[in-house]
Design an enzyme around this catalytic site. Structure first.
Site, PDB file in Angstrom:
ATOM      1  N   ASP A 157      -1.478  -1.676  -3.860  1.00 49.45           N
ATOM      2  CA  ASP A 157      -2.851  -1.683  -3.347  1.00 49.45           C
ATOM      3  C   ASP A 157      -3.332  -0.229  -3.199  1.00 49.45           C
ATOM      4  O   ASP A 157      -2.621   0.607  -2.638  1.00 49.45           O
ATOM      5  CB  ASP A 157      -2.827  -2.382  -1.977  1.00 49.45           C
ATOM      6  CG  ASP A 157      -4.211  -2.668  -1.440  1.00 49.45           C
ATOM      7  OD1 ASP A 157      -5.151  -2.796  -2.241  1.00 49.45           O
ATOM      8  OD2 ASP A 157      -4.345  -2.771  -0.201  1.00 49.45           O
ATOM      9  N   HIS A 158      -4.526   0.073  -3.690  1.00 46.99           N
ATOM     10  CA  HIS A 158      -5.132   1.415  -3.552  1.00 46.99           C
ATOM     11  C   HIS A 158      -4.199   2.555  -3.956  1.00 46.99           C
ATOM     12  O   HIS A 158      -3.946   3.471  -3.155  1.00 46.99           O
ATOM     13  CB  HIS A 158      -5.609   1.651  -2.107  1.00 46.99           C
ATOM     14  CG  HIS A 158      -6.806   0.844  -1.764  1.00 46.99           C
ATOM     15  ND1 HIS A 158      -8.057   1.126  -2.261  1.00 46.99           N
ATOM     16  CD2 HIS A 158      -6.945  -0.266  -0.994  1.00 46.99           C
ATOM     17  CE1 HIS A 158      -8.908   0.225  -1.799  1.00 46.99           C
ATOM     18  NE2 HIS A 158      -8.263  -0.637  -1.042  1.00 46.99           N
ATOM     19  N   ASN A 165      -8.633  -9.779  -0.931  1.00 50.96           N
ATOM     20  CA  ASN A 165      -7.669  -8.946  -0.201  1.00 50.96           C
ATOM     21  C   ASN A 165      -7.775  -9.127   1.317  1.00 50.96           C
ATOM     22  O   ASN A 165      -8.855  -8.944   1.887  1.00 50.96           O
ATOM     23  CB  ASN A 165      -7.944  -7.462  -0.492  1.00 50.96           C
ATOM     24  CG  ASN A 165      -7.460  -7.045  -1.858  1.00 50.96           C
ATOM     25  OD1 ASN A 165      -7.165  -7.876  -2.710  1.00 50.96           O
ATOM     26  ND2 ASN A 165      -7.385  -5.752  -2.073  1.00 50.96           N
ATOM     27  N   SER A 193       0.857  -1.195   0.000  1.00 51.75           N
ATOM     28  CA  SER A 193       0.000   0.000   0.000  1.00 51.75           C
ATOM     29  C   SER A 193       0.887   1.237   0.000  1.00 51.75           C
ATOM     30  O   SER A 193       2.100   1.142   0.219  1.00 51.75           O
ATOM     31  CB  SER A 193      -0.892  -0.011   1.242  1.00 51.75           C
ATOM     32  OG  SER A 193      -0.082   0.170   2.388  1.00 51.75           O
ATOM     33  N   GLY A 252     -11.579  -5.854   1.535  1.00 51.07           N
ATOM     34  CA  GLY A 252     -12.210  -5.932   2.851  1.00 51.07           C
ATOM     35  C   GLY A 252     -12.644  -7.337   3.208  1.00 51.07           C
ATOM     36  O   GLY A 252     -13.740  -7.564   3.713  1.00 51.07           O
ATOM     37  N   ASP A 254      -5.779  -8.003   4.915  1.00 50.55           N
ATOM     38  CA  ASP A 254      -4.762  -7.230   5.631  1.00 50.55           C
ATOM     39  C   ASP A 254      -5.031  -7.280   7.140  1.00 50.55           C
ATOM     40  O   ASP A 254      -4.187  -7.686   7.933  1.00 50.55           O
ATOM     41  CB  ASP A 254      -4.781  -5.779   5.113  1.00 50.55           C
ATOM     42  CG  ASP A 254      -3.686  -4.936   5.742  1.00 50.55           C
ATOM     43  OD1 ASP A 254      -2.819  -5.486   6.426  1.00 50.55           O
ATOM     44  OD2 ASP A 254      -3.689  -3.709   5.543  1.00 50.55           O
ATOM     45  N   GLU A 284     -11.350   0.199  -9.437  1.00 52.12           N
ATOM     46  CA  GLU A 284     -12.439   0.005  -8.461  1.00 52.12           C
ATOM     47  C   GLU A 284     -13.667   0.813  -8.851  1.00 52.12           C
ATOM     48  O   GLU A 284     -13.580   1.968  -9.248  1.00 52.12           O
ATOM     49  CB  GLU A 284     -11.968   0.409  -7.045  1.00 52.12           C
ATOM     50  CG  GLU A 284     -13.080   0.265  -6.003  1.00 52.12           C
ATOM     51  CD  GLU A 284     -12.582   0.241  -4.557  1.00 52.12           C
ATOM     52  OE1 GLU A 284     -11.432  -0.156  -4.319  1.00 52.12           O
ATOM     53  OE2 GLU A 284     -13.364   0.615  -3.673  1.00 52.12           O
ATOM     54  N   HIS A 312     -13.516  -2.317   4.707  1.00 55.21           N
ATOM     55  CA  HIS A 312     -12.158  -2.455   5.241  1.00 55.21           C
ATOM     56  C   HIS A 312     -12.161  -2.409   6.772  1.00 55.21           C
ATOM     57  O   HIS A 312     -13.058  -1.834   7.377  1.00 55.21           O
ATOM     58  CB  HIS A 312     -11.270  -1.322   4.708  1.00 55.21           C
ATOM     59  CG  HIS A 312     -10.995  -1.418   3.237  1.00 55.21           C
ATOM     60  ND1 HIS A 312     -11.436  -0.486   2.340  1.00 55.21           N
ATOM     61  CD2 HIS A 312     -10.337  -2.350   2.516  1.00 55.21           C
ATOM     62  CE1 HIS A 312     -11.041  -0.830   1.118  1.00 55.21           C
ATOM     63  NE2 HIS A 312     -10.379  -1.956   1.190  1.00 55.21           N
TER      64      HIS A 312
HETATM   65  P1  13P Z   1      -9.310  -6.071   5.308  1.00 52.53           P
HETATM   66  O1  13P Z   1      -9.298  -4.802   6.102  1.00 52.53           O
HETATM   67  O2  13P Z   1     -10.618  -6.789   5.415  1.00 52.53           O
HETATM   68  O3  13P Z   1      -8.171  -6.961   5.614  1.00 52.53           O
HETATM   69  O4  13P Z   1      -9.179  -5.663   3.773  1.00 52.53           O
HETATM   70  C1  13P Z   1      -7.915  -5.310   3.232  1.00 52.53           C
HETATM   71  C2  13P Z   1      -8.012  -4.801   1.849  1.00 52.53           C
HETATM   72  O5  13P Z   1      -9.024  -4.882   1.194  1.00 52.53           O
HETATM   73  C3  13P Z   1      -6.799  -4.192   1.285  1.00 52.53           C
HETATM   74  O6  13P Z   1      -7.019  -3.598   0.048  1.00 52.53           O
END
Ligand code: 13P
Length: 316
Positions: free
Chosen positions: A81-82, A253, A48, A211, A255, A133, A179
């Protein structure tokens, strides 16, 4: 071996989902590679914006290159990521990332398309693939906070138009997840009807579920018992991953769950052994526990045991 997410998706589509795990440091990297090898799974390593700044992007890159050498059997994609537009270009130009995500979902539909299209053109010119997205997930994701009231599920018709007009390679869709560690306050869950409608309009096209942490209740209880305060934390039911995969969800995903493992290990160790000040003690335990967690997750995703199939595909 670093491959594009496109290759991983070709092997997985409709059968299983590939785990996409965020990493920030050495211990997570070691656990991640070990856990994927233990379960014989291909995977996506996610970086990220926050993790690029935590130490420095060059430190992180060096760590991953070393892990690639140290675990020569591994097959994985390196994914931003993002990303915002500027970070995407930086990653594309670096020659290191095999995949980037442009997240312009906070903009209006046409603006999201315009930004995504620019990134797709720059990425494809360098052989990098792009996740985009559409829709709005609720919750907290590092620098982004979206109130539940502003969250919006992906419209299936818009998804088809978005993919056609941008040329993106995969699409993150809002299908009921959010998330962070506090996903559901009541009985909410995944909207399988929405996923099915999107798949109908985009058959064979890889969808991404953000998420997706399960926020295991056992983990939350142990953290709280060791002095934490995560009351009411709740996540996605991991037994639903395989059904999502048959509907085109090819990347999942995760995290938050990894952070919970880290928190539990460190809280318990320092509570039980207050005399400890050797950082390697919790570090060693965490690496092993994180590897165990990854292997278990890959079982739910169906990616466990797929490494050799993928190797055949990528070396053909
Ligand atoms: P979580 O917070 O559910 O682990 O999701 C992480 C995510 O989507 C990172 O892009």
């Amino acid at each position: 071996m670093i491959v594009t997410t496109k290759k991983l998706f070709e092997a997985a589509y409709g059968k299983y989902a590939v785990g996409a795990y965020n990493i920030n440091n050495l211990e997570q990297t070691m656990g991640l590679f070990q856990g994927n090898l233990d379960s014989q799974a291909p995977f996506i390593l996610q970086i990220s914006k926050g993790s690029r700044d935590y130490t420095d992007k060059t430190m992180l890159e060096g760590l991953i290159r070393s892990a690639d050498e140290y675990f020569p059997e591994s097959i994985f994609a390196v994914h931003l990521d993002h990303g915002d537009e500027e970070t995407c270009y930086d990653c594309i130009d670096s020659g290191f990332y095999s995949s980037v995500m442009i997240d312009a979902s906070m903009h209006e539909f046409d603006e999201n398309i315009a930004i995504t299209k620019r990134v797709v053109e720059a990425a494809h010119a360098k052989g990098v693939v792009v996740e985009a997205e559409l829709g709005k997930l609720g919750g907290v994701e590092e620098h982004i906070t979206v109130d539940e009231a502003d969250a919006k599920l992906t419209d299936p018709d818009e998804a088809k138009e978005f993919v056609d007009r941008t040329g993106c390679d995969s699409l993150a869709v809002a299908i009921g997840t959010s998330h962070g560690a506090f996903k559901f306050t009541g009985t909410q869950g995944l909207h399988f009807n929405v996923i099915a409608e999107i798949q109908k309009r985009l058959p064979g096209f890889p969808l991404v579920m953000h998420g997706s942490s399960s926020v295991p209740q056992g983990e939350v209880e142990r953290i709280n018992a060791a002095g934490g305060d995560l009351k009411g934390a709740k996540g996605v039911d991991a037994s639903q991953f395989k059904r999502s995969a048959t509907l085109g969800v090819t990347k999942v995903n995760i995290d938050t769950d990894g952070r919970l493992v880290w928190t539990r290990v460190h809280r318990e160790l320092f509570l039980e052994q207050p005399e400890v000040f050797d950082l390697r003690k919790p570090g060693k335990i965490f690496m092993a526990e994180y590897a165990k967690f990854i292997a278990e997750k890959n079982g739910y995703l169906g990616s466990a045991g797929q490494l050799e199939n993928v190797r055949q595909l990528v070396t053909e």
